[in-house]
Write an enzyme that holds these catalytic residues in place. Structure first.
Site, short mmCIF file in Angstrom:
data_model
loop_
_atom_site.label_atom_id
_atom_site.label_comp_id
_atom_site.label_asym_id
_atom_site.label_seq_id
_atom_site.Cartn_x
_atom_site.Cartn_y
_atom_site.Cartn_z
N HIS A 103 0.82 -1.26 -0.18
CA HIS A 103 0.04 0.12 -0.02
C HIS A 103 1.01 1.13 0.11
O HIS A 103 2.13 1.28 0.25
CB HIS A 103 -0.89 0.00 1.30
CG HIS A 103 -0.20 -0.06 2.48
ND1 HIS A 103 -0.07 -1.11 3.40
CD2 HIS A 103 0.43 0.73 3.25
CE1 HIS A 103 0.76 -0.89 4.43
NE2 HIS A 103 1.07 0.50 4.32
C1 T46 Z 1 2.88 0.73 6.91
C2 T46 Z 1 3.81 -0.50 7.15
C3 T46 Z 1 5.20 -0.27 7.12
C4 T46 Z 1 -3.91 -0.88 13.69
O1 T46 Z 1 -5.04 -1.18 14.34
N1 T46 Z 1 -2.98 0.15 14.39
C5 T46 Z 1 -1.92 0.42 13.68
O2 T46 Z 1 -1.27 1.50 14.16
C6 T46 Z 1 -1.65 -0.14 12.59
C7 T46 Z 1 -0.36 0.03 11.79
C8 T46 Z 1 -2.31 -1.44 12.03
N2 T46 Z 1 -3.55 -1.66 12.78
C9 T46 Z 1 -4.30 -2.73 12.48
C10 T46 Z 1 -4.76 -2.77 10.98
C11 T46 Z 1 -4.79 -4.21 10.49
O3 T46 Z 1 -6.07 -4.75 11.08
O4 T46 Z 1 -3.19 -3.84 12.38
C12 T46 Z 1 -3.63 -4.70 11.20
C13 T46 Z 1 -2.50 -4.93 10.45
O5 T46 Z 1 -2.13 -3.69 9.67
P1 T46 Z 1 -1.69 -3.75 8.25
O6 T46 Z 1 -2.21 -4.98 7.47
O7 T46 Z 1 -1.80 -2.30 7.71
O8 T46 Z 1 -0.04 -4.13 8.32
P2 T46 Z 1 1.04 -3.87 7.47
O9 T46 Z 1 2.35 -4.52 8.01
O10 T46 Z 1 0.74 -4.43 6.12
O11 T46 Z 1 1.72 -2.33 7.25
C14 T46 Z 1 1.94 -1.63 8.36
C15 T46 Z 1 1.25 -0.14 8.37
O12 T46 Z 1 -0.32 -0.36 8.50
C16 T46 Z 1 1.57 0.64 7.27
O13 T46 Z 1 1.23 2.22 7.76
O14 T46 Z 1 3.35 1.64 6.04
O15 T46 Z 1 3.32 -1.21 8.16
#
Ligand code: T46
Length: 130
Positions: free
Chosen positions: A49
């Site tokens: 993303h």
């Molecule tokens: C990014 C990369 C480097 C939350 O509730 N709070 C938070 O602060 C974050 C970051 C995520 N979440 C929840 C949302 C999803 O249900 O945690 C779950 C996993 O998040 P996501 O699929 O977005 O995680 P990544 O590892 O794909 O991405 C993350 C960050 O979301 C993003 O901003 O730049 O790490």
């Protein structure tokens, strides 16, 4: 260019090492949120993303992982394998995190609170905006 490696100063002595991250000193934004990613399974690709406004610094404080970034038609791959380095990612940058080692802990300093409306999760949509 909205990605760059930041090398942190190490406060070392005979006991070991310490690094301090301070807003407006070695971190170029106000830190509103800190989160960390750990226990990532083998062959998993995270991220996939971009963000509209969020600025972040990614630090692999344990183990290693790779980060592929894409902006303005250019891709780069960064290996994060030291707690002494951070990868700054700002603006409209597509990012993918992969090749996590077993003990990898990826610490992220973020300029804003979690906000799903700031995410661009569709690659075609990202290309149209980039
Ligand atoms: C990014 C990369 C480097 C939350 O509730 N709070 C938070 O602060 C974050 C970051 C995520 N979440 C929840 C949302 C999803 O249900 O945690 C779950 C996993 O998040 P996501 O699929 O977005 O995680 P990544 O590892 O794909 O991405 C993350 C960050 O979301 C993003 O901003 O730049 O790490």
């Amino acid at each position: 260019m909205t990605t760059k490696i930041i090398n942190f100063n190490i406060k070392g002595d005979t006991r070991g090492s310490l690094i301090a991250c301070e807003q407006d000193h070695n971190i170029p934004f106000d830190i509103k949120r800190v989160y960390y990613i750990f226990d990532t399974k083998e062959n998993v690709v995270r991220g996939k993303h971009a963000h509209k406004k969020l600025e972040q610094i990614l630090i692999c404080v344990s183990g290693s992982c790779e980060i592929k970034t894409e902006e303005s038609g250019q891709t780069k791959t960064y290996l994060l394998d030291s707690p002494t380095q951070g990868l700054y990612i700002g603006g409209l940058v597509w990012r993918e995190m992969f090749n996590f080692s077993k003990n990898a802990v990826l610490l992220v300093l973020a300029s804003d609170y979690y906000d799903e409306t700031d995410y661009i999760r569709d690659h075609q949509n990202f290309l149209e905006l980039n």
